[in-house]
Design a protein around this motif. Structure first.
Motif, short mmCIF file in Angstrom:
data_model
loop_
_atom_site.label_atom_id
_atom_site.label_comp_id
_atom_site.label_asym_id
_atom_site.label_seq_id
_atom_site.Cartn_x
_atom_site.Cartn_y
_atom_site.Cartn_z
N VAL A 93 -39.53 -14.06 -5.75
CA VAL A 93 -38.56 -13.55 -4.85
C VAL A 93 -37.49 -14.18 -4.11
O VAL A 93 -36.55 -14.45 -3.59
CB VAL A 93 -39.14 -11.76 -4.95
CG1 VAL A 93 -37.72 -11.29 -4.43
CG2 VAL A 93 -40.01 -11.30 -6.29
N HIS A 94 -38.35 -14.34 -2.61
CA HIS A 94 -37.48 -15.22 -1.72
C HIS A 94 -36.78 -15.83 -1.84
O HIS A 94 -35.79 -16.04 -1.39
CB HIS A 94 -38.89 -15.62 -0.36
CG HIS A 94 -38.91 -15.57 0.74
ND1 HIS A 94 -37.72 -15.38 1.62
CD2 HIS A 94 -38.25 -16.67 1.33
CE1 HIS A 94 -37.37 -15.75 2.88
NE2 HIS A 94 -37.72 -16.76 2.26
N ARG A 95 -37.43 -17.39 -2.82
CA ARG A 95 -36.91 -18.31 -2.94
C ARG A 95 -36.12 -17.76 -4.11
O ARG A 95 -34.73 -18.59 -3.93
CB ARG A 95 -37.63 -19.23 -3.83
CG ARG A 95 -38.79 -20.33 -2.51
CD ARG A 95 -39.10 -21.33 -3.13
NE ARG A 95 -40.11 -20.35 -3.20
CZ ARG A 95 -40.83 -20.74 -4.76
NH1 ARG A 95 -40.78 -20.83 -6.04
NH2 ARG A 95 -42.71 -20.24 -4.61
N ALA A 96 -35.92 -16.80 -4.66
CA ALA A 96 -34.89 -16.18 -5.92
C ALA A 96 -33.44 -15.75 -5.39
O ALA A 96 -32.38 -16.37 -5.43
CB ALA A 96 -35.41 -16.08 -6.92
N CYS A 97 -33.98 -15.42 -3.93
CA CYS A 97 -32.97 -14.75 -3.66
C CYS A 97 -32.30 -15.49 -2.88
O CYS A 97 -31.02 -16.03 -2.38
CB CYS A 97 -33.61 -13.29 -2.51
SG CYS A 97 -34.02 -11.96 -3.34
N GLN A 98 -32.60 -16.40 -1.88
CA GLN A 98 -31.79 -17.91 -0.72
C GLN A 98 -31.46 -18.10 -2.31
O GLN A 98 -30.43 -18.79 -1.44
CB GLN A 98 -33.20 -18.21 -0.59
CG GLN A 98 -33.55 -17.66 1.13
CD GLN A 98 -34.28 -19.17 1.46
OE1 GLN A 98 -35.10 -20.23 1.20
NE2 GLN A 98 -35.00 -18.73 2.79
N LYS A 99 -31.73 -18.58 -2.64
CA LYS A 99 -30.66 -19.37 -3.82
C LYS A 99 -29.43 -18.38 -4.33
O LYS A 99 -28.84 -19.45 -5.18
CB LYS A 99 -31.90 -20.25 -4.89
CG LYS A 99 -32.99 -21.47 -4.47
CD LYS A 99 -33.35 -21.92 -5.82
CE LYS A 99 -34.58 -22.67 -5.17
NZ LYS A 99 -34.80 -23.19 -6.58
N GLY A 100 -30.01 -17.80 -3.93
CA GLY A 100 -28.52 -16.23 -4.96
C GLY A 100 -28.60 -15.93 -6.19
O GLY A 100 -28.48 -15.73 -7.01
N LYS A 101 -29.93 -16.15 -7.09
CA LYS A 101 -30.42 -15.96 -8.30
C LYS A 101 -31.09 -14.55 -8.61
O LYS A 101 -30.44 -13.78 -9.84
CB LYS A 101 -31.38 -16.68 -8.69
CG LYS A 101 -31.27 -17.87 -8.87
CD LYS A 101 -32.40 -19.26 -9.73
CE LYS A 101 -32.13 -20.06 -10.00
NZ LYS A 101 -33.41 -20.75 -10.44
N MET A 102 -31.48 -13.78 -7.83
CA MET A 102 -31.37 -12.30 -7.59
C MET A 102 -30.91 -11.46 -6.18
O MET A 102 -30.89 -11.90 -5.42
CB MET A 102 -32.73 -12.09 -7.75
CG MET A 102 -33.53 -12.28 -6.43
SD MET A 102 -35.31 -11.94 -6.99
CE MET A 102 -35.67 -12.94 -8.79
N LYS A 103 -30.78 -10.72 -6.22
CA LYS A 103 -30.34 -9.39 -5.32
C LYS A 103 -32.04 -8.40 -4.62
O LYS A 103 -31.27 -7.49 -5.75
CB LYS A 103 -29.20 -8.74 -5.15
CG LYS A 103 -28.14 -8.00 -3.78
CD LYS A 103 -27.06 -8.35 -4.46
CE LYS A 103 -25.77 -7.57 -3.18
NZ LYS A 103 -24.48 -6.68 -3.78
N ARG A 104 -31.62 -7.83 -3.06
CA ARG A 104 -31.89 -6.55 -3.40
C ARG A 104 -31.90 -5.65 -2.90
O ARG A 104 -30.76 -5.31 -2.74
CB ARG A 104 -32.76 -7.17 -1.41
CG ARG A 104 -33.25 -5.95 -0.97
CD ARG A 104 -33.92 -6.36 0.48
NE ARG A 104 -34.98 -5.66 0.78
CZ ARG A 104 -34.50 -4.61 1.71
NH1 ARG A 104 -33.27 -4.25 2.30
NH2 ARG A 104 -35.35 -3.69 2.27
N ILE A 105 -31.67 -4.81 -3.65
CA ILE A 105 -31.03 -4.07 -3.67
C ILE A 105 -31.34 -2.36 -3.23
O ILE A 105 -31.08 -1.94 -2.66
CB ILE A 105 -31.10 -2.82 -5.68
CG1 ILE A 105 -30.88 -4.03 -6.77
CG2 ILE A 105 -30.81 -2.03 -5.77
CD1 ILE A 105 -30.88 -3.72 -8.17
N GLY A 106 -32.64 -2.55 -2.67
CA GLY A 106 -33.39 -1.35 -2.15
C GLY A 106 -35.08 -2.00 -1.74
O GLY A 106 -35.29 -3.45 -1.85
#
Length: 115
Positions: A93-106
């Motif tokens: 999740v951390h790597r995917a958020c850094q690459k912009g593949k997913m976003k933290r909603i809450g």
């Protein structure tokens, strides 16, 4: 008669010298590697193998799970559906958020929609 005997001796010497030369040439030919005569064989067309499916990475597996949840999915449910450990999920999740593949909603909830 002496002249004939001398001529025969000279011829014998010359023949011995020629015999030695031919022996050295024969040895030289035997010591060099011989190239084998290549046989020409008709080549048959090889069948091309079907392209191999690309191995899915753990990140790809998590992203495919997340595609089913438009409102987002929690880390705990991701862990249960994917079978990965908590540490593996947090790293993915951390790597995917850094690459912009997913976003933290809450808190603990992530989504791939609405980027």
């Amino acid at each position: 008669m002496k002249k004939a005997a001398n001529d025969l001796k000279a011829i014998a010497r010359q023949l011995n010298a020629l015999a030695k030369k031919t022996e050295t040439l024969a040895k030289a030919l035997d010591s060099t590697p011989k190239k084998a005569a290549k046989k020409r064989v008709a080549r048959t067309a090889k069948k091309k193998a079907a392209p191999k499916a690309r191995a899915t990475t753990p990140t790809d597996q998590v992203l495919t799970i997340m595609k089913r949840f438009k409102k987002g999915i929690s880390v705990e449910s991701l862990r249960g559906k994917s079978g990965f450990t908590e540490k593996q999920i947090s790293n993915i999740v951390h790597r995917a958020c850094q690459k912009g593949k997913m976003k933290r909603i809450g808190r603990g909830v992530y989504s791939i929609y609405g980027l």
